[in-house]
Design a protein around this motif. Structure first.
Motif, PDB file in Angstrom:
ATOM      1  N   ASP A  41      -3.125   8.885  15.426  1.00 22.59           N
ATOM      2  CA  ASP A  41      -2.835   8.118  16.819  1.00 22.59           C
ATOM      3  C   ASP A  41      -2.522   6.700  16.648  1.00 22.59           C
ATOM      4  O   ASP A  41      -2.030   6.104  17.612  1.00 22.59           O
ATOM      5  CB  ASP A  41      -4.052   8.298  17.582  1.00 22.59           C
ATOM      6  N   ASN A  42      -2.887   6.169  15.687  1.00 22.84           N
ATOM      7  CA  ASN A  42      -2.951   4.536  15.467  1.00 22.84           C
ATOM      8  C   ASN A  42      -1.726   4.206  14.451  1.00 22.84           C
ATOM      9  O   ASN A  42      -1.662   2.964  13.836  1.00 22.84           O
ATOM     10  CB  ASN A  42      -4.093   4.104  14.890  1.00 22.84           C
ATOM     11  N   GLY A 201       6.826  -0.131  16.252  1.00 24.35           N
ATOM     12  CA  GLY A 201       6.615  -1.565  15.671  1.00 24.35           C
ATOM     13  C   GLY A 201       6.949  -1.554  14.052  1.00 24.35           C
ATOM     14  O   GLY A 201       7.738  -0.415  13.730  1.00 24.35           O
ATOM     15  N   ALA A 202       6.141  -2.300  13.499  1.00 22.53           N
ATOM     16  CA  ALA A 202       6.160  -2.213  12.128  1.00 22.53           C
ATOM     17  C   ALA A 202       5.750  -1.167  11.306  1.00 22.53           C
ATOM     18  O   ALA A 202       6.079  -0.977   9.978  1.00 22.53           O
ATOM     19  CB  ALA A 202       5.381  -3.521  11.528  1.00 22.53           C
ATOM     20  N   ASP A 203       4.992  -0.114  11.985  1.00 18.46           N
ATOM     21  CA  ASP A 203       4.704   1.203  11.431  1.00 18.46           C
ATOM     22  C   ASP A 203       5.937   2.282  11.286  1.00 18.46           C
ATOM     23  O   ASP A 203       5.835   3.094  11.099  1.00 18.46           O
ATOM     24  CB  ASP A 203       3.598   1.601  12.180  1.00 18.46           C
ATOM     25  N   TYR A 252      12.315  -3.560  13.500  1.00 17.37           N
ATOM     26  CA  TYR A 252      11.283  -2.361  12.786  1.00 17.37           C
ATOM     27  C   TYR A 252      12.005  -1.707  11.647  1.00 17.37           C
ATOM     28  O   TYR A 252      11.356  -1.237  10.719  1.00 17.37           O
ATOM     29  CB  TYR A 252      11.353  -1.359  14.208  1.00 17.37           C
ATOM     30  N   LEU A 253      13.237  -1.777  11.737  1.00 16.03           N
ATOM     31  CA  LEU A 253      13.908  -0.947  10.614  1.00 16.03           C
ATOM     32  C   LEU A 253      14.169  -1.912   9.278  1.00 16.03           C
ATOM     33  O   LEU A 253      13.878  -1.491   8.255  1.00 16.03           O
ATOM     34  CB  LEU A 253      15.171  -0.741  10.924  1.00 16.03           C
ATOM     35  N   SER A 285       0.300  -3.100   4.818  1.00 19.21           N
ATOM     36  CA  SER A 285      -0.810  -2.186   5.480  1.00 19.21           C
ATOM     37  C   SER A 285      -0.366  -1.621   6.733  1.00 19.21           C
ATOM     38  O   SER A 285      -0.196  -2.242   7.544  1.00 19.21           O
ATOM     39  CB  SER A 285      -2.160  -2.929   5.710  1.00 19.21           C
ATOM     40  N   PHE A 286      -0.274  -0.168   6.926  1.00 16.99           N
ATOM     41  CA  PHE A 286       0.190   0.367   8.156  1.00 16.99           C
ATOM     42  C   PHE A 286      -0.970   0.753   8.948  1.00 16.99           C
ATOM     43  O   PHE A 286      -2.073   0.849   8.314  1.00 16.99           O
ATOM     44  CB  PHE A 286       1.203   1.583   7.624  1.00 16.99           C
TER      45      PHE A 286
END
Ligand SMILES: [Zn+2]
Length: 317
Positions: A41-42, A201-203, A252-253, A285-286
């Motif tokens: 979920d995160n 986002g960054a994830d 993001y990409l 760190s994702f």
């Protein structure tokens, strides 16, 4: 129900599927199906490969399940997953391009039919395409090998009813095709649907994992494919050459854009090896902090309709 009714109306021997399940199996046989992959979920990890059987995210300890209910006899457990990524396996989709003798020659258009007059009218005329071809001669040897662009952008499937919900499809664009065909919606390849009430986002990298795995395989090994236009089998390979997006999707990409405006002249472009060397020691760190559901700098957007006009306003402005 509707399919059954239509089937009764149509003449004997009609190829219309009798019901939804038959239609679904037919689509599955064509390789048009998709795979559900559960996600934390995160946005820390995907529950695949060695993490496929885990019930808790090993990074943030968040449960994989939203709810778990046992059946009255206690034999079965009904679980509802937190978040699910839809992955549309790309290999079979690439192979389908060559199944039709009318469509397959389009993959060779950039090599056989392009007018080479020095004008820039297709990505094949651009320096990045030529650099790629000169760097990977074995890939460039067969013009049928697919050169792709990756594109992604967020949209709200609920229109103005819930404008804070953002879903992110990731699309591949085959640049082998002529310019009047490669940007047609029917030729786009949908590879991922990233669900989230929030933008990844960054994830984004976490969700790109299954696509990257398949693309690495397609670039290194390729897949045996039948070419209907030449009536022969060949080893099809594919590579992503560039991306099409604008902020925030661009950030993001690429994980490069932080919103800062820069007015200096453009830096000297780095080679792939130089970028790899510079980023070798960067630890990423994702995942999002589970204690804060919404980032502090993200202001929810509300939409309202007033006097027939659709107005967008940010709370707190
Ligand atoms: Zn997690």
């Amino acid at each position: 129900m509707l399919l059954e009714l239509l089937h009764d109306v149509l003449p004997e021997g009609s190829s219309l599927p009798k019901n939804f399940n038959v239609a679904k199996n037919m689509v599955k046989c064509l390789g048009l199906g998709y795979i559900n992959i559960h996600a934390c979920d995160n946005d820390c990890i995907l529950f695949r490969k060695e993490r496929e059987k885990k019930n808790v995210c090993p990074k943030c300890n968040t449960s994989r399940w939203k709810s778990e209910k046992k059946s009255p006899n206690g034999k079965r457990v009904h679980r509802v997953r937190m978040k699910v990524l839809r992955y549309f396996p790309v290999k079979k989709r690439f192979q389908r391009y060559f199944m039709s003798s009318k469509i397959a020659p389009d993959a060779r258009w950039h090599d056989e039919e392009l007018i080479k007059d020095g004008l820039l009218r297709h990505p094949v005329d651009a320096p990045f395409w030529k650099d790629f071809d000169s760097s990977y001669l074995d890939f460039a040897f067969d013009s049928r090998n697919l050169r792709l662009a990756v594109a992604s952008d967020g949209f709200s499937p609920f229109r103005t009813f819930n404008s804070t919900y953002s879903i992110w499809p990731v699309i591949l664009v085959p640049y082998n095709l002529p310019p009047w065909k490669c940007m047609k919606q029917t030729n786009f390849i949908l590879s991922l649907v990233i669900p989230s009430p929030r933008a990844p986002g960054a994830d984004m990298d976490v969700y790109l994992e299954p696509l990257v795995d398949d693309m690495v395989d397609m670039f290194v090994k390729g897949i045996r494919t039948y070419d209907a236009s030449k009536d022969e089998c060949f080893q099809l390979r594919a590579a992503i050459l560039c991306s099409i997006s604008y902020p925030p999707g661009l950030g993001y990409l690429h994980e490069l854009f932080d919103g800062t405006e820069e007015h200096r002249s453009a830096p000297v472009p780095l080679t792939g090896e130089e970028i790899l060397e510079l980023t070798a020691n960067i630890h990423t760190s994702f995942g999002k902090d589970p204690t804060t559901k919404k980032p502090a700098n993200q202001i929810p957007i509300t939409c309202c309709k007033k006097n027939g006009l659709q107005l967008k306003d940010r709370k707190g402005d």
